[in-house]
Write an enzyme that holds these catalytic residues in place. Sequence first.
Site, PDB file in Angstrom:
ATOM      1  N   TYR A 177       7.502   6.980  -4.318  1.00  0.00           N
ATOM      2  CA  TYR A 177       6.047   6.747  -4.354  1.00  0.00           C
ATOM      3  C   TYR A 177       5.606   6.419  -5.777  1.00  0.00           C
ATOM      4  O   TYR A 177       4.861   5.464  -6.013  1.00  0.00           O
ATOM      5  CB  TYR A 177       5.317   7.980  -3.825  1.00  0.00           C
ATOM      6  CG  TYR A 177       3.805   7.879  -3.804  1.00  0.00           C
ATOM      7  CD1 TYR A 177       3.150   6.922  -3.029  1.00  0.00           C
ATOM      8  CD2 TYR A 177       3.027   8.750  -4.559  1.00  0.00           C
ATOM      9  CE1 TYR A 177       1.770   6.844  -3.007  1.00  0.00           C
ATOM     10  CE2 TYR A 177       1.639   8.682  -4.542  1.00  0.00           C
ATOM     11  CZ  TYR A 177       1.014   7.726  -3.767  1.00  0.00           C
ATOM     12  OH  TYR A 177      -0.367   7.649  -3.750  1.00  0.00           O
ATOM     13  N   THR A 236       5.054  -1.259   2.292  1.00  0.00           N
ATOM     14  CA  THR A 236       3.589  -1.331   2.279  1.00  0.00           C
ATOM     15  C   THR A 236       3.090  -1.376   0.841  1.00  0.00           C
ATOM     16  O   THR A 236       2.214  -2.174   0.489  1.00  0.00           O
ATOM     17  CB  THR A 236       2.989  -0.105   3.002  1.00  0.00           C
ATOM     18  OG1 THR A 236       3.356  -0.180   4.373  1.00  0.00           O
ATOM     19  CG2 THR A 236       1.479  -0.062   2.884  1.00  0.00           C
ATOM     20  N   ALA A 258      -5.731   0.588  -6.640  1.00  0.00           N
ATOM     21  CA  ALA A 258      -5.685   2.058  -6.612  1.00  0.00           C
ATOM     22  C   ALA A 258      -4.272   2.519  -6.908  1.00  0.00           C
ATOM     23  O   ALA A 258      -3.358   2.330  -6.104  1.00  0.00           O
ATOM     24  CB  ALA A 258      -6.124   2.575  -5.238  1.00  0.00           C
TER      25      ALA A 258
HETATM   26  P1  NAD Z   1      -5.755   7.251   3.129  1.00  0.00           P
HETATM   27  O1  NAD Z   1      -4.429   7.412   3.806  1.00  0.00           O
HETATM   28  O2  NAD Z   1      -6.919   7.946   3.727  1.00  0.00           O
HETATM   29  O3  NAD Z   1      -6.099   5.713   2.920  1.00  0.00           O
HETATM   30  C1  NAD Z   1      -5.133   4.681   2.973  1.00  0.00           C
HETATM   31  C2  NAD Z   1      -5.643   3.642   3.959  1.00  0.00           C
HETATM   32  O4  NAD Z   1      -4.724   2.537   3.950  1.00  0.00           O
HETATM   33  C3  NAD Z   1      -5.706   4.162   5.387  1.00  0.00           C
HETATM   34  O5  NAD Z   1      -6.943   3.835   5.978  1.00  0.00           O
HETATM   35  C4  NAD Z   1      -4.550   3.457   6.089  1.00  0.00           C
HETATM   36  O6  NAD Z   1      -4.781   3.277   7.480  1.00  0.00           O
HETATM   37  C5  NAD Z   1      -4.481   2.161   5.307  1.00  0.00           C
HETATM   38  N1  NAD Z   1      -3.167   1.528   5.365  1.00  0.00           N
HETATM   39  C6  NAD Z   1      -1.957   2.122   5.174  1.00  0.00           C
HETATM   40  N2  NAD Z   1      -0.972   1.218   5.320  1.00  0.00           N
HETATM   41  C7  NAD Z   1      -1.580   0.030   5.596  1.00  0.00           C
HETATM   42  C8  NAD Z   1      -1.088  -1.283   5.845  1.00  0.00           C
HETATM   43  N3  NAD Z   1       0.232  -1.557   5.825  1.00  0.00           N
HETATM   44  N4  NAD Z   1      -1.991  -2.261   6.088  1.00  0.00           N
HETATM   45  C9  NAD Z   1      -3.325  -2.000   6.116  1.00  0.00           C
HETATM   46  N5  NAD Z   1      -3.844  -0.773   5.885  1.00  0.00           N
HETATM   47  C10 NAD Z   1      -2.971   0.230   5.629  1.00  0.00           C
HETATM   48  O7  NAD Z   1      -5.538   7.753   1.623  1.00  0.00           O
HETATM   49  P2  NAD Z   1      -6.553   7.835   0.408  1.00  0.00           P
HETATM   50  O8  NAD Z   1      -6.372   9.186  -0.156  1.00  0.00           O
HETATM   51  O9  NAD Z   1      -7.902   7.349   0.784  1.00  0.00           O
HETATM   52  O10 NAD Z   1      -5.863   6.798  -0.613  1.00  0.00           O
HETATM   53  C11 NAD Z   1      -6.441   5.531  -0.944  1.00  0.00           C
HETATM   54  C12 NAD Z   1      -5.684   4.954  -2.140  1.00  0.00           C
HETATM   55  O11 NAD Z   1      -5.804   5.833  -3.268  1.00  0.00           O
HETATM   56  C13 NAD Z   1      -4.193   4.763  -1.914  1.00  0.00           C
HETATM   57  O12 NAD Z   1      -3.773   3.582  -2.556  1.00  0.00           O
HETATM   58  C14 NAD Z   1      -3.562   5.971  -2.605  1.00  0.00           C
HETATM   59  O13 NAD Z   1      -2.243   5.727  -3.020  1.00  0.00           O
HETATM   60  C15 NAD Z   1      -4.516   6.156  -3.763  1.00  0.00           C
HETATM   61  N6  NAD Z   1      -4.529   7.524  -4.273  1.00  0.00           N
HETATM   62  C16 NAD Z   1      -5.222   8.520  -3.639  1.00  0.00           C
HETATM   63  C17 NAD Z   1      -5.254   9.774  -4.199  1.00  0.00           C
HETATM   64  C18 NAD Z   1      -6.031  10.920  -3.590  1.00  0.00           C
HETATM   65  O14 NAD Z   1      -6.123  11.957  -4.235  1.00  0.00           O
HETATM   66  N7  NAD Z   1      -6.583  10.806  -2.401  1.00  0.00           N
HETATM   67  C19 NAD Z   1      -4.556  10.041  -5.392  1.00  0.00           C
HETATM   68  C20 NAD Z   1      -3.841   9.017  -5.968  1.00  0.00           C
HETATM   69  C21 NAD Z   1      -3.851   7.761  -5.431  1.00  0.00           C
END
Ligand code: NAD
Length: 341
Positions: free
Chosen positions: A149, A95, A117
């Site tokens: 990751y 992914t 992101a």
């Molecule tokens: P989240 O899991 O809520 O959001 C990820 C979204 O991607 C989900 O809605 C999921 O259904 C979708 N998804 C996953 N695999 C998929 C696929 N193969 N095809 C289509 N959709 C898919 O997590 P989040 O915390 O909102 O993270 C969003 C982004 O921010 C990510 O890239 C994550 O790596 C990055 N990130 C988040 C944080 C944090 O603190 N929340 C920190 C560092 C990085």
Amino acid sequence: MTILVTGGSGFIGSHLVDHLLSETNESVIVLDDLSTGTADNLAHLDTDRLEMRDGDVRNAETVADAVIDAGTVYHLAAAVGVENVVENPLASLQTNFKGTENVLEAAAEDGTPVFLASSSEVYGKSEDVPFSETDDAVYGPTTAPRWGYATAKATDEFLALAYHEKHDLPVVVGRYFNIVGPRQTGQYGMVIPTFVDQALAGEDLTVYGDGTQTRSFTHVGDAVEITHELLGNEDAHGEVFNVGAPNPTSINDLAKRVIELTDSDSEIAHVPFEEAYSEDFEEPDQREPDVTKLRNTLGWAPEADLDRILTDVIDERTSDTDDRTSDTDDRTSDKEEASAR
Ligand code: NAD
């Protein structure tokens, strides 16, 4: 012009969609397979400016069809966090690698700007805090899945910068540091929703390790504002930015503050990391962003405001108790957020 948000049904993505719909006149397409996100996150939006597409970013055709309809792309879809990659390595890595390559390849066709992101996890186990964007990354061996990751996100960054170099594609990489706020689920080990749910249920707050490890928590509202501003700023194109608030908090102090703000009788229970993960699990002690570059580019950077974050999360969960607090047993503790981001 239409904006594409991959992962728009997730935690940060849904706040970004809210922000884009309220701050612009554009329409928004959300591409999400709902694997960790949920349609509920966008259910409050009653507008014909929002189109939801159920699709997988690993599918190049699905991505190309969505990108071709968009003038700007925010690529947030990912298998998020260390825990996900440890438990499900192949699908998670695919992914994160393929999804990003598909987005960049499709965007390169028309030079469509892309925000990627990324994560503070790319710094790995570096102890050289605060982290600046050009600091060295320090990873463990490929035999330890937890580094998958970090390396997937780092590879995504290399790809984005290579598309910028080769195709002059306007890309911005944002390394998020522990983004927190309403709609975040504790299901994948995120510390703040887990602690708040435990405190509200009167259960012990499970702190992995001795709790002296520190993290910088950033309000999701600040994160999405920065995300939008960065992609709209030409000076940011082809660049990498830390997106986070400085002044970290220890996990012990976080747990104490959650107990105070929820007025809970809960206590703190320390559990060795080896009980949550394997013997050789490595846990970085500190994660703190240097936000000089962000401040110099945008003229501002987020401030640490733990009480605002906690109050917003507690308010959400106490106004939504039936849905949220009944499943605390399923939730892991602080292991991912304390370790992964
Ligand atoms: P989240 O899991 O809520 O959001 C990820 C979204 O991607 C989900 O809605 C999921 O259904 C979708 N998804 C996953 N695999 C998929 C696929 N193969 N095809 C289509 N959709 C898919 O997590 P989040 O915390 O909102 O993270 C969003 C982004 O921010 C990510 O890239 C994550 O790596 C990055 N990130 C988040 C944080 C944090 O603190 N929340 C920190 C560092 C990085």
